[in-house]
Design a protein around this motif. Structure first.
Motif, PDB file in Angstrom:
ATOM      1  N   VAL A 141       0.815  -1.085  -0.031  1.00  0.00           N
ATOM      2  CA  VAL A 141      -0.093  -0.015   0.181  1.00  0.00           C
ATOM      3  C   VAL A 141       0.874   1.226   0.018  1.00  0.00           C
ATOM      4  CG1 VAL A 141      -1.653   1.378   1.262  1.00  0.00           C
ATOM      5  CG2 VAL A 141      -1.814  -1.476   1.124  1.00  0.00           C
ATOM      6  N   ARG A 142       0.543   2.165  -0.727  1.00  0.00           N
ATOM      7  CA  ARG A 142       1.352   3.367  -1.063  1.00  0.00           C
ATOM      8  C   ARG A 142       0.216   4.602  -0.822  1.00  0.00           C
ATOM      9  NH1 ARG A 142       4.309   0.485   0.300  1.00  0.00           N
ATOM     10  NH2 ARG A 142       6.619   0.023  -0.428  1.00  0.00           N
ATOM     11  N   GLY A 143       0.025   5.420   0.231  1.00  0.00           N
ATOM     12  CA  GLY A 143      -0.908   6.440   0.153  1.00  0.00           C
ATOM     13  C   GLY A 143      -2.358   5.803  -0.111  1.00  0.00           C
ATOM     14  N   THR A 144      -3.104   6.072  -1.033  1.00  0.00           N
ATOM     15  CA  THR A 144      -4.579   5.774  -0.988  1.00  0.00           C
ATOM     16  C   THR A 144      -4.717   4.489  -1.925  1.00  0.00           C
ATOM     17  OG1 THR A 144      -5.157   7.149  -2.583  1.00  0.00           O
ATOM     18  CG2 THR A 144      -5.397   7.688  -0.177  1.00  0.00           C
ATOM     19  N   VAL A 145      -3.538   3.915  -2.482  1.00  0.00           N
ATOM     20  CA  VAL A 145      -3.737   2.815  -3.370  1.00  0.00           C
ATOM     21  C   VAL A 145      -3.176   1.580  -2.955  1.00  0.00           C
ATOM     22  CG1 VAL A 145      -3.951   4.343  -5.466  1.00  0.00           C
ATOM     23  CG2 VAL A 145      -1.553   3.401  -4.853  1.00  0.00           C
ATOM     24  N   GLY A 146      -3.468   0.321  -3.290  1.00  0.00           N
ATOM     25  CA  GLY A 146      -2.675  -0.856  -2.816  1.00  0.00           C
ATOM     26  C   GLY A 146      -3.043  -1.846  -3.815  1.00  0.00           C
ATOM     27  N   PRO A 158       6.549   3.915  -4.553  1.00  0.00           N
ATOM     28  CA  PRO A 158       5.595   4.849  -4.737  1.00  0.00           C
ATOM     29  C   PRO A 158       5.964   5.510  -6.313  1.00  0.00           C
ATOM     30  CG  PRO A 158       6.768   5.744  -3.360  1.00  0.00           C
ATOM     31  CD  PRO A 158       7.259   4.588  -3.436  1.00  0.00           C
ATOM     32  N   LEU A 159       4.673   5.981  -6.886  1.00  0.00           N
ATOM     33  CA  LEU A 159       4.927   6.718  -8.317  1.00  0.00           C
ATOM     34  C   LEU A 159       4.379   7.810  -8.196  1.00  0.00           C
ATOM     35  CD1 LEU A 159       2.981   4.188 -10.635  1.00  0.00           C
ATOM     36  CD2 LEU A 159       5.419   4.569 -10.538  1.00  0.00           C
ATOM     37  N   ASP A 160       5.152   8.963  -8.680  1.00  0.00           N
ATOM     38  CA  ASP A 160       5.114  10.439  -8.494  1.00  0.00           C
ATOM     39  C   ASP A 160       4.369  10.688  -9.900  1.00  0.00           C
ATOM     40  OD1 ASP A 160       5.154  13.122  -8.134  1.00  0.00           O
ATOM     41  OD2 ASP A 160       7.116  13.610  -8.329  1.00  0.00           O
ATOM     42  N   ILE A 161       2.931  10.648  -9.477  1.00  0.00           N
ATOM     43  CA  ILE A 161       2.018  10.913 -10.656  1.00  0.00           C
ATOM     44  C   ILE A 161       1.079  12.347 -10.338  1.00  0.00           C
ATOM     45  CG2 ILE A 161       2.042   8.808 -11.712  1.00  0.00           C
ATOM     46  CD1 ILE A 161      -0.762   8.431 -10.428  1.00  0.00           C
ATOM     47  N   ASN A 171      -0.679  10.523  -2.938  1.00  0.00           N
ATOM     48  CA  ASN A 171       0.306   9.838  -3.126  1.00  0.00           C
ATOM     49  C   ASN A 171      -1.042   8.549  -3.813  1.00  0.00           C
ATOM     50  OD1 ASN A 171       1.760   7.455  -3.927  1.00  0.00           O
ATOM     51  ND2 ASN A 171       2.850   7.615  -2.048  1.00  0.00           N
ATOM     52  N   ARG A 172      -1.033   8.472  -5.147  1.00  0.00           N
ATOM     53  CA  ARG A 172      -2.170   7.840  -5.671  1.00  0.00           C
ATOM     54  C   ARG A 172      -1.492   6.751  -6.724  1.00  0.00           C
ATOM     55  NH1 ARG A 172      -7.543  11.080  -7.305  1.00  0.00           N
ATOM     56  NH2 ARG A 172      -7.867  11.938  -5.468  1.00  0.00           N
ATOM     57  N   GLY A 173      -0.179   6.473  -6.557  1.00  0.00           N
ATOM     58  CA  GLY A 173       0.433   5.413  -7.615  1.00  0.00           C
ATOM     59  C   GLY A 173       1.460   4.615  -6.712  1.00  0.00           C
ATOM     60  N   LEU A 174       1.551   3.355  -7.353  1.00  0.00           N
ATOM     61  CA  LEU A 174       2.573   2.466  -6.737  1.00  0.00           C
ATOM     62  C   LEU A 174       3.058   1.531  -7.888  1.00  0.00           C
ATOM     63  CD1 LEU A 174       1.712  -0.622  -6.395  1.00  0.00           C
ATOM     64  CD2 LEU A 174       0.528   0.212  -4.338  1.00  0.00           C
ATOM     65  N   ARG A 175       4.362   0.997  -7.925  1.00  0.00           N
ATOM     66  CA  ARG A 175       4.791  -0.110  -8.679  1.00  0.00           C
ATOM     67  C   ARG A 175       5.396  -1.230  -7.899  1.00  0.00           C
ATOM     68  NH1 ARG A 175       9.464  -3.020  -9.632  1.00  0.00           N
ATOM     69  NH2 ARG A 175       9.943  -3.124 -12.063  1.00  0.00           N
ATOM     70  N   LEU A 214       2.196   9.196 -15.633  1.00  0.00           N
ATOM     71  CA  LEU A 214       2.083   7.902 -15.389  1.00  0.00           C
ATOM     72  C   LEU A 214       2.952   7.170 -16.688  1.00  0.00           C
ATOM     73  CD1 LEU A 214       1.289   5.228 -14.084  1.00  0.00           C
ATOM     74  CD2 LEU A 214      -0.887   5.733 -14.903  1.00  0.00           C
ATOM     75  N   GLY A 215       2.297   7.946 -18.026  1.00  0.00           N
ATOM     76  CA  GLY A 215       2.995   7.187 -19.149  1.00  0.00           C
ATOM     77  C   GLY A 215       4.396   7.273 -19.358  1.00  0.00           C
TER      78      GLY A 215
END
Length: 301
Positions: A141-146, A158-161, A171-175, A214-215
């Motif tokens: 889980v990172r921020g509000t996504v899991g 985490p992804l910086d989007i 924070n709404r992205g992870l890899r 994201l792209g």
């Protein structure tokens, strides 16, 4: 007049990319609801039959052909149910969901290999973790996504989007790397900013900026295959998601409209892949969210 409307509808279907986005992002607004132009064709057909207009009926062949070319393939039968490597589920569970345990059980009942969730709030997160722990021992889980997985996860980050205009914590992205029986894949989970339909048109600048970020992240990913799961707040026809759809495969079969849950008008919850095929995608039963979950079959390679 019916013939003119038929030709106009065909033109919007065939040349929707030509509708400018410079004013109110009208192009993206049209593309968000593009499949529904089929209803216009049905209405025109009924009026043409009522008027017994041979010219209108002939003209209607144009939008019928255009709609069939764009969307007819989604109705074709997919591969055999067992002819895939992974099943994935994507769901925006809603930060106002009053039944996170029931939502988690409903998603697990689909028996996916991966479950991606958005709008995870601190009060509900422990419920999802506890409910999914038995069948999905690996999660990140990172921020509000899991991401929950039946297979081991490593190299999670985490992804910086975040668009520049958003100043608060966001924070709404992870890899993550997923170690499947067929090899390692890179899994991305993302929740792009919401869009709003206003009198001035479609407000989607933050969504579009986040899609570009994201792209770029996916373009820089060295590992293949790549699977993207997320609430992208856009349809695969929306040019605002072109930084993603130009790089990744989208579902070959199924409409799976996912929002709003009460009367789904569009699929804004997406499953995309690079160096993999997204087969049939379908909407699952409603949960306590304002989105419907979507499930897709993935064939690697």
């Amino acid at each position: 007049m019916l013939a003119v409307l038929a030709v106009l509808t065909a033109g919007l279907l065939a040349f929707h990319r030509a509708v400018p986005n410079s004013v109110g992002r009208l192009g993206s607004l049209l593309e968000a609801f593009l499949p529904w132009l089929g209803l216009v064709v049905v209405v025109l057909l009924g009026l043409a039959l009522l008027r017994r207009s041979a010219i209108a009926l002939v003209a209607l062949l144009l939008p019928v052909a255009a709609w069939t070319y764009l969307f007819g393939g989604l109705f074709l039968p997919g591969a055999e149910p067992g002819a895939h490597d992974l099943v994935v589920v994507q769901h925006n569970v809603s930060d106002e969901n009053t039944d996170p345990a029931g939502t988690a059980r409903a998603l697990a009942d689909a028996a996916p290999d991966l479950i991606a969730l958005e709008e995870l709030v601190p009060t509900a997160l422990p419920v999802y973790e506890k409910t999914l722990a038995r069948d999905y021992p690996y999660h990140a889980v990172r921020g509000t996504v899991g991401l929950w997985s039946k297979h081991p996860l490593t190299d999670t980050r985490p992804l910086d989007i975040k668009p520049r205009g958003i100043t608060e914590a966001w924070n709404r992205g992870l890899r993550a790397a997923v170690h499947t029986p067929r090899g390692e894949i890179a899994a991305y989970v993302a929740h792009l900013p919401s869009v709003r339909v206003r009198a001035s048109g479609l407000a989607s600048s933050w969504r579009d900026e986040s899609a570009r970020l994201l792209g770029r992240a996916i373009a820089a990913e060295k590992r293949n295959p790549v699977i993207l799961l997320g609430d992208l707040n856009g349809t695969v026809d929306d040019r605002g998601l072109a930084p993603l759809t130009s790089r990744m495969n989208v579902a070959e079969r199924g409409f799976a409209f996912s929002f709003p849950a009460g009367f789904p008008l569009a699929r804004i919850d997406q499953v995309m892949a690079r160096s993999a095929t997204v087969g049939h995608i379908r909407a699952l039963s409603a949960t306590g969210s304002d989105h419907l979950p979507v499930a897709a079959r993935i064939t690697l390679g």
